[in-house]
Structure formats: structure tokens, C-alpha cells
Design an enzyme around this catalytic site. Structure first.
Site, PDB file in Angstrom:
ATOM      1  N   LYS A  15      42.065  36.673  42.865  1.00 28.03           N
ATOM      2  CA  LYS A  15      43.422  36.098  42.859  1.00 28.03           C
ATOM      3  C   LYS A  15      44.264  36.677  41.725  1.00 28.03           C
ATOM      4  O   LYS A  15      45.414  37.054  41.923  1.00 28.03           O
ATOM      5  CB  LYS A  15      43.354  34.562  42.715  1.00 28.03           C
ATOM      6  CG  LYS A  15      42.532  33.877  43.799  1.00 28.03           C
ATOM      7  CD  LYS A  15      42.526  32.361  43.646  1.00 28.03           C
ATOM      8  CE  LYS A  15      41.906  31.853  42.364  1.00 28.03           C
ATOM      9  NZ  LYS A  15      40.458  32.164  42.202  1.00 28.03           N
ATOM     10  N   ARG A  90      44.807  23.085  43.175  1.00 30.30           N
ATOM     11  CA  ARG A  90      43.360  23.161  43.333  1.00 30.30           C
ATOM     12  C   ARG A  90      42.779  21.862  43.861  1.00 30.30           C
ATOM     13  O   ARG A  90      41.558  21.755  44.010  1.00 30.30           O
ATOM     14  CB  ARG A  90      42.747  23.419  41.969  1.00 30.30           C
ATOM     15  CG  ARG A  90      42.071  24.761  41.840  1.00 30.30           C
ATOM     16  CD  ARG A  90      41.786  24.887  40.374  1.00 30.30           C
ATOM     17  NE  ARG A  90      40.758  25.780  40.038  1.00 30.30           N
ATOM     18  CZ  ARG A  90      40.983  26.987  39.510  1.00 30.30           C
ATOM     19  NH1 ARG A  90      42.196  27.452  39.395  1.00 30.30           N
ATOM     20  NH2 ARG A  90      39.979  27.707  39.125  1.00 30.30           N
ATOM     21  N   ARG A 162      34.889  36.301  29.587  1.00 26.76           N
ATOM     22  CA  ARG A 162      35.268  34.894  29.507  1.00 26.76           C
ATOM     23  C   ARG A 162      34.046  34.004  29.317  1.00 26.76           C
ATOM     24  O   ARG A 162      33.005  34.240  29.920  1.00 26.76           O
ATOM     25  CB  ARG A 162      36.019  34.481  30.789  1.00 26.76           C
ATOM     26  CG  ARG A 162      37.502  34.720  30.683  1.00 26.76           C
ATOM     27  CD  ARG A 162      38.255  34.536  31.967  1.00 26.76           C
ATOM     28  NE  ARG A 162      37.910  33.353  32.743  1.00 26.76           N
ATOM     29  CZ  ARG A 162      38.499  33.014  33.876  1.00 26.76           C
ATOM     30  NH1 ARG A 162      39.490  33.770  34.350  1.00 26.76           N
ATOM     31  NH2 ARG A 162      38.143  31.954  34.533  1.00 26.76           N
TER      32      ARG A 162
HETATM   33  P1  AP5 Z   1      39.855  38.192  39.394  1.00 26.38           P
HETATM   34  O1  AP5 Z   1      41.090  38.805  39.937  1.00 26.38           O
HETATM   35  O2  AP5 Z   1      39.772  37.945  37.926  1.00 26.38           O
HETATM   36  O3  AP5 Z   1      39.442  36.884  40.230  1.00 26.38           O
HETATM   37  P2  AP5 Z   1      40.099  35.427  40.262  1.00 26.38           P
HETATM   38  O4  AP5 Z   1      40.072  34.974  41.681  1.00 26.38           O
HETATM   39  O5  AP5 Z   1      41.425  35.429  39.555  1.00 26.38           O
HETATM   40  O6  AP5 Z   1      38.992  34.662  39.443  1.00 26.38           O
HETATM   41  P3  AP5 Z   1      39.102  33.533  38.306  1.00 26.38           P
HETATM   42  O7  AP5 Z   1      37.696  33.356  37.787  1.00 26.38           O
HETATM   43  O8  AP5 Z   1      40.137  33.871  37.281  1.00 26.38           O
HETATM   44  O9  AP5 Z   1      39.501  32.328  39.120  1.00 26.38           O
HETATM   45  P4  AP5 Z   1      39.294  30.899  38.759  1.00 26.38           P
HETATM   46  O10 AP5 Z   1      40.124  30.287  39.810  1.00 26.38           O
HETATM   47  O11 AP5 Z   1      37.940  30.359  38.638  1.00 26.38           O
HETATM   48  O12 AP5 Z   1      39.760  30.830  37.215  1.00 26.38           O
HETATM   49  P5  AP5 Z   1      41.060  30.284  36.540  1.00 26.38           P
HETATM   50  O13 AP5 Z   1      41.367  31.150  35.400  1.00 26.38           O
HETATM   51  O14 AP5 Z   1      42.118  29.976  37.532  1.00 26.38           O
HETATM   52  O15 AP5 Z   1      38.633  39.172  39.842  1.00 26.38           O
HETATM   53  C1  AP5 Z   1      37.304  38.900  39.449  1.00 26.38           C
HETATM   54  C2  AP5 Z   1      36.576  40.229  39.153  1.00 26.38           C
HETATM   55  O16 AP5 Z   1      36.457  40.971  40.374  1.00 26.38           O
HETATM   56  C3  AP5 Z   1      37.306  41.153  38.159  1.00 26.38           C
HETATM   57  O17 AP5 Z   1      36.355  41.794  37.367  1.00 26.38           O
HETATM   58  C4  AP5 Z   1      38.031  42.167  39.080  1.00 26.38           C
HETATM   59  O18 AP5 Z   1      38.196  43.427  38.432  1.00 26.38           O
HETATM   60  C5  AP5 Z   1      37.082  42.245  40.260  1.00 26.38           C
HETATM   61  N1  AP5 Z   1      37.773  42.472  41.539  1.00 26.38           N
HETATM   62  C6  AP5 Z   1      38.923  41.864  41.968  1.00 26.38           C
HETATM   63  N2  AP5 Z   1      39.231  42.283  43.208  1.00 26.38           N
HETATM   64  C7  AP5 Z   1      38.236  43.154  43.583  1.00 26.38           C
HETATM   65  C8  AP5 Z   1      37.998  43.905  44.768  1.00 26.38           C
HETATM   66  N3  AP5 Z   1      38.823  43.825  45.845  1.00 26.38           N
HETATM   67  N4  AP5 Z   1      36.889  44.680  44.812  1.00 26.38           N
HETATM   68  C9  AP5 Z   1      36.030  44.752  43.738  1.00 26.38           C
HETATM   69  N5  AP5 Z   1      36.228  44.059  42.578  1.00 26.38           N
HETATM   70  C10 AP5 Z   1      37.320  43.262  42.509  1.00 26.38           C
HETATM   71  O19 AP5 Z   1      40.539  28.844  36.010  1.00 26.38           O
HETATM   72  C11 AP5 Z   1      39.629  28.742  34.927  1.00 26.38           C
HETATM   73  C12 AP5 Z   1      39.426  27.272  34.608  1.00 26.38           C
HETATM   74  O20 AP5 Z   1      40.670  26.672  34.200  1.00 26.38           O
HETATM   75  C13 AP5 Z   1      38.938  26.390  35.774  1.00 26.38           C
HETATM   76  O21 AP5 Z   1      37.524  26.436  35.930  1.00 26.38           O
HETATM   77  C14 AP5 Z   1      39.449  25.007  35.341  1.00 26.38           C
HETATM   78  O22 AP5 Z   1      38.637  24.458  34.348  1.00 26.38           O
HETATM   79  C15 AP5 Z   1      40.800  25.336  34.716  1.00 26.38           C
HETATM   80  N6  AP5 Z   1      41.882  25.298  35.716  1.00 26.38           N
HETATM   81  C16 AP5 Z   1      42.656  26.354  36.108  1.00 26.38           C
HETATM   82  N7  AP5 Z   1      43.545  25.957  37.045  1.00 26.38           N
HETATM   83  C17 AP5 Z   1      43.331  24.627  37.246  1.00 26.38           C
HETATM   84  C18 AP5 Z   1      43.912  23.668  38.112  1.00 26.38           C
HETATM   85  N8  AP5 Z   1      44.893  23.997  38.976  1.00 26.38           N
HETATM   86  N9  AP5 Z   1      43.447  22.407  38.059  1.00 26.38           N
HETATM   87  C19 AP5 Z   1      42.469  22.048  37.194  1.00 26.38           C
HETATM   88  N10 AP5 Z   1      41.851  22.924  36.360  1.00 26.38           N
HETATM   89  C20 AP5 Z   1      42.281  24.203  36.388  1.00 26.38           C
END
Ligand code: AP5
Length: 218
Positions: A15, A90, A162
Site C-alpha cells: 500500500k 481499518r 521497523r
Molecule cells: P509496503 O509498501 O511497505 O507495504 P504496506 O502495505 O504499506 O505495509 P505496511 O506494513 O506499512 O502496512 P500496515 O498496514 O501494516 O502498516 P501501517 O504503517 O499502516 O511494502 C512492503 C514491502 O514489500 C517493502 O519492502 C516493499 O519494497 C515490498 N514491495 C511492495 N510492493 C512490492 C511488489 N509488487 N513486489 C515485490 N515487493 C514489493 O500501520 C502500522 C501500525 O500503526 C498498525 O499495526 C497499527 O498499530 C497502527 N495503525 C496504522 N493505521 C491505523 C488505523 N487506521 N487504525 C488503528 N491503528 C492503525
């Protein structure tokens, strides 16, 4: 008329990677709830201290805190033309909160891009992810390595892993996603807003499919 796009999908689906590319293509700001929380953690704000209790365990930050944070962010002038929402909503309550805030702006959700991908691929992606300290640019040790190890290609800042990308925490985040976030897929499908995107393709192919889904593809 403002445009609001949501990127929905499990942790590691890509994402953040796609939202940064779409933001450039669509000329809209990229609003990542995770990035805002991490910024607050780094700055040790009250919000950051509160969020750390949940993020380090792979749990969701409570809805009221998250909704208030996104409402404040979407009220800023750079979001007048809309936004690309990455990681929000979410839960069903967050989706309702978003509908209310967009209705107050005279708008609504335009499209939800659901990035579909298998669990084992998520583990591979998150265990090799590297993120830049300065602006959160995203790399992968094997799939998308930086030109110089440990250094961001874009701004030269240090890359780090992370805290919540440890395998046990990743597995818990996937469970939390299945329980609390996956119901949004059906929620938005029933409203005719969902586009399913195959997230296991190379980055460029995923972007191409997303642009086609929002009517900006060639
Ligand atoms: P990446 O693009 O980083 O993936 P992502 O989907 O953004 O993954 P996140 O882990 O950031 O999502 P998340 O939803 O868990 O975390 P968030 O920060 O929102 O890609 C991942 C990897 O794959 C990278 O190395 C990339 O290079 C590689 N890649 C990408 N595309 C590829 C492809 N096509 N082919 C090969 N490789 C590829 O949330 C973190 C925490 O914050 C949560 O756990 C929660 O505690 C809190 N939080 C955030 N939002 C909320 C909310 N709305 N409500 C409550 N808590 C929240």
C-alpha cells in the site's frame, strides 16, 4: 470536486509503495495513518506515546484516537482536492467516521483499491523491508534494494527495519487485519466502490492496474 481514494489490504501488501507512486500520478497528497503515528513516536508527542502501546504489539490504535487524527489531517489545505488514504480506515467504525467527515466536506469515498496477496508473500516482504528515516521511502533487501546499502536513494538518509516487522509481530498484525479490517472488503464491495488488484505482480504492474481502476490508465 475532491477525490478520495483508499488503499486497502493486509500489512506488507504494498500500500505504501503504491500510494507514493499514485500520489505523484494523481496529484493528491498521500496520507498514511501508520506514517503519522510513527512521526509522532519519533517526536515523542502525547499521541506518539499513546500509539506506541498498540503499534509495538501489532494491535490497532483505538478508533477515536485514529479518527480524530485523520480528521485533523484531512482538514488541512493541501487536502482540498482530496487524498490517497493508506492504512485508514481499518475498522467498520473508522469507515463510518470517514464517511461522516467526507460528508461534512460535501464529498465521499470515490474508490477503494484492495490489494490482494497471499500471507506467505507478506512475511517475505515485511521481513526484508527497509524504510528511510527522513521521509519513509520504502525498499526491500531483495525485491527493491537501494543503490547503496543502508542509504536512501532519494534523500540520502539512513534505512532501518521497523520495530513491528519482526516475524512474530507480523503474524499477529495479519491476524488483526483478518479480524478487524478484512470485513471492509465486503463493506465497500456492496457499495460498488471496490476494485480488486493483484498485489503479487511487479510494482509497475500493480500501479498500472490501479491507475486503470481509477480511470487514469492508458
Ligand atoms: P509496503 O509498501 O511497505 O507495504 P504496506 O502495505 O504499506 O505495509 P505496511 O506494513 O506499512 O502496512 P500496515 O498496514 O501494516 O502498516 P501501517 O504503517 O499502516 O511494502 C512492503 C514491502 O514489500 C517493502 O519492502 C516493499 O519494497 C515490498 N514491495 C511492495 N510492493 C512490492 C511488489 N509488487 N513486489 C515485490 N515487493 C514489493 O500501520 C502500522 C501500525 O500503526 C498498525 O499495526 C497499527 O498499530 C497502527 N495503525 C496504522 N493505521 C491505523 C488505523 N487506521 N487504525 C488503528 N491503528 C492503525
Amino acid at each position: 470536486m475532491a477525490t478520495y481514494l483508499i488503499l486497502l489490504g493486509p500489512p506488507g501488501a504494498g500500500k505504501g509503495t503504491q500510494a507514493k507512486l499514485l500520489a505523484v500520478e494523481a496529484g493528491l497528497p498521500h496520507i498514511s495513518s501508520g506514517d503519522i503515528f510513527r512521526q509522532n513516536l519519533t517526536e515523542s508527542t502525547e499521541l506518539g506515546k499513546q500509539a506506541r502501546l498498540y503499534i509495538d504489539r501489532g494491535e490497532l490504535v483505538p478508533d477515536d484516537v485514529t479518527i480524530a487524527m485523520i480528521r485533523e489531517r484531512l482538514s488541512r489545505p493541501d487536502c482540498q482536492a482530496g487524498a490517497i488514504l493508506d492504512g485508514f480506515p481499518r475498522t467498520i467504525d473508522q469507515a463510518t467516521g470517514l464517511d461522516e467527515m467526507l460528508a461534512a466536506f460535501g464529498s465521499g469515498v470515490d474508490r477503494v483499491l484492495y490489494v490482494d496477496i497471499a500471507d506467505e508473500e507478506l512475511i517475505r516482504r515485511l521481513s526484508g523491508r527497509l524504510v528511510c528515516r527522513a521521509q519513509g521511502h520504502i525498499y526491500h533487501q531483495a525485491f527493491n534494494p537501494p543503490k547503496q546499502p543502508g542509504v536512501c536513494d532519494v534523500d540520502g538518509s539512513a534505512l532501518y527495519q521497523r520495530e513491528d516487522d519482526k516475524e512474530a509481530t507480523v503474524r499477529h498484525r495479519i491476524q488483526v487485519y483478518m479480524q478487524q479490517t478484512a470485513p471492509l472488503i465486503e463493506h465497500y464491495r456492496q457499495r460498488g466502490l471496490l476494485s480488486e488488484i493483484d498485489g503479487e505482480q511487479p510494482v509497475e504492474a500493480v500501479t498500472r492496474d490501479m491507475l486503470a481502476a481509477i480511470g487514469e490508465g492508458s
